[in-house]
Design a protein around this motif. Structure first.
Motif, PDB file in Angstrom:
ATOM      1  N   ASP A 212       0.832  -1.205   0.000  1.00  0.00           N
ATOM      2  CA  ASP A 212       0.000   0.000   0.000  1.00  0.00           C
ATOM      3  C   ASP A 212       0.867   1.255   0.000  1.00  0.00           C
ATOM      4  O   ASP A 212       0.560   2.238  -0.674  1.00  0.00           O
ATOM      5  CB  ASP A 212      -0.916   0.002   1.227  1.00  0.00           C
ATOM      6  CG  ASP A 212      -2.011  -1.053   1.143  1.00  0.00           C
ATOM      7  OD1 ASP A 212      -2.269  -1.546   0.031  1.00  0.00           O
ATOM      8  OD2 ASP A 212      -2.609  -1.366   2.195  1.00  0.00           O
ATOM      9  N   THR A 216       0.768   3.982  -3.032  1.00  0.00           N
ATOM     10  CA  THR A 216       0.425   5.371  -2.727  1.00  0.00           C
ATOM     11  C   THR A 216       1.543   6.317  -3.143  1.00  0.00           C
ATOM     12  O   THR A 216       1.298   7.405  -3.691  1.00  0.00           O
ATOM     13  CB  THR A 216       0.152   5.534  -1.222  1.00  0.00           C
ATOM     14  OG1 THR A 216      -0.952   4.698  -0.852  1.00  0.00           O
ATOM     15  CG2 THR A 216      -0.168   6.984  -0.878  1.00  0.00           C
ATOM     16  N   THR A 220       0.850   9.257  -5.935  1.00  0.00           N
ATOM     17  CA  THR A 220       0.884  10.659  -5.495  1.00  0.00           C
ATOM     18  C   THR A 220       2.115  11.412  -5.973  1.00  0.00           C
ATOM     19  O   THR A 220       2.203  12.633  -5.805  1.00  0.00           O
ATOM     20  CB  THR A 220       0.837  10.746  -3.960  1.00  0.00           C
ATOM     21  OG1 THR A 220       1.987  10.070  -3.405  1.00  0.00           O
ATOM     22  CG2 THR A 220      -0.433  10.103  -3.426  1.00  0.00           C
TER      23      THR A 220
END
Length: 282
Positions: A212, A216, A220
């Motif tokens: 995760d 992410t 981002t």
């Protein structure tokens, strides 16, 4: 590939609307001429750079010479803006990712762009020797990431791939993912590395990388500022092509006319390390 002439250039024009036809014909000719001029200019610029020795890194790889010419550009700069730093990466004016044992007696500095075809050729040809020297404690490598092709050809693949590689560094998997990116590099004009889902998909080829936190980080663009700062350092460093490869402060483009093979690189490292003790690998 040059575009074919417009149909308005073909014989059999309807002369009942001479003015309009002439306008369309002239417009098509102008577009075609502009494209041909652009193609000739690009080809001439590359030939001049190669013949004139303007390319910083022209390294012999498996019998061929790898060349990619930069005309500047990139994905912007950070100026003095602070940026996120991956674990164990170096900060400062020339941020870099270190690979290998810090106490290794020789240092290889590599400036590269994940979309750069010559970088891929260099990495493919030199990878086994570089890995061997790193793993034996003879060599440490500092990777500096550039975004030249984004600036010259458009797109965001150089930036996104570099950010993803830094996300892998944060997870302790930079070298493995770095090699996966080059093994799956798309053609120069196909900006597939701009697709963050694809970059995450490629991470699945590295054991234990996908998480995760990694996903992410990629989505981002957590380390985009780091990449932009590195690219800014490249532009300000006066380099004119990628890959730029420097061994112990010596630009390999200036060694044997840039015709350095993987075997010769190994000899250069071992010669430089003679009498020096390599650190014990844990």
């Amino acid at each position: 590939m040059r575009p074919r002439p417009s149909a308005s250039l073909s014989p059999g024009v309807n002369h009942n609307h001479d003015g309009q036809d002439r306008d369309r014909t002239n417009s098509a000719r102008e577009r075609l001429q502009a494209q041909r001029t652009k193609d000739r200019t690009r080809a001439r610029r590359i030939r001049q750079a190669v013949v004139g020795g303007a390319v910083v890194a022209a390294l012999a790889v498996a019998g061929g010479v790898a060349v990619w010419v930069s005309s500047g550009g990139g994905s912007g700069s950070t100026g003095d803006t602070a940026f996120a730093l991956p674990k164990k990466a170096s900060d400062g004016d020339k941020p870099a990712v270190p690979v290998g044992t810090a106490g290794a007696p020789s240092t290889l500095v590599v400036w590269e762009d994940f979309r750069c075809p010559a970088c891929q050729q260099f990495e493919t040809g030199f990878r086994p020797v570089i890995h061997q020297l790193q793993d034996s404690g003879q060599l440490k490598t500092e990777y500096h990431l550039a975004t030249l092709i984004d600036g010259n050809a458009g797109g965001t693949g150089s930036l996104n791939a570099a950010n993803a590689a830094l996300c892998a560094q944060d997870a302790g998997k930079f070298r493995e993912y770095h090699d996966v990116l080059y093994s799956h590099q798309p053609p120069e004009q196909q900006d597939r590395f701009s697709d963050k889902k694809y970059l995450i998909q490629l991470a699945g080829k590295v054991d234990g990388l996908v998480s995760d936190a990694f996903t992410t980080c990629v989505r981002t663009g957590r380390f985009d500022g780091f990449v932009r700062k590195s690219n800014q350092a490249f532009a300000q460093g006066g380099f004119r092509g990628t890959p730029t490869v420097i061994l112990n402060g010596k630009d390999l483009a200036q060694v044997q006319g840039g015709q350095v093979t993987p075997a010769e690189l190994k000899k250069l490292v071992l010669a430089a390390n003679k009498g020096k003790k390599a650190p014990v690998q844990g």
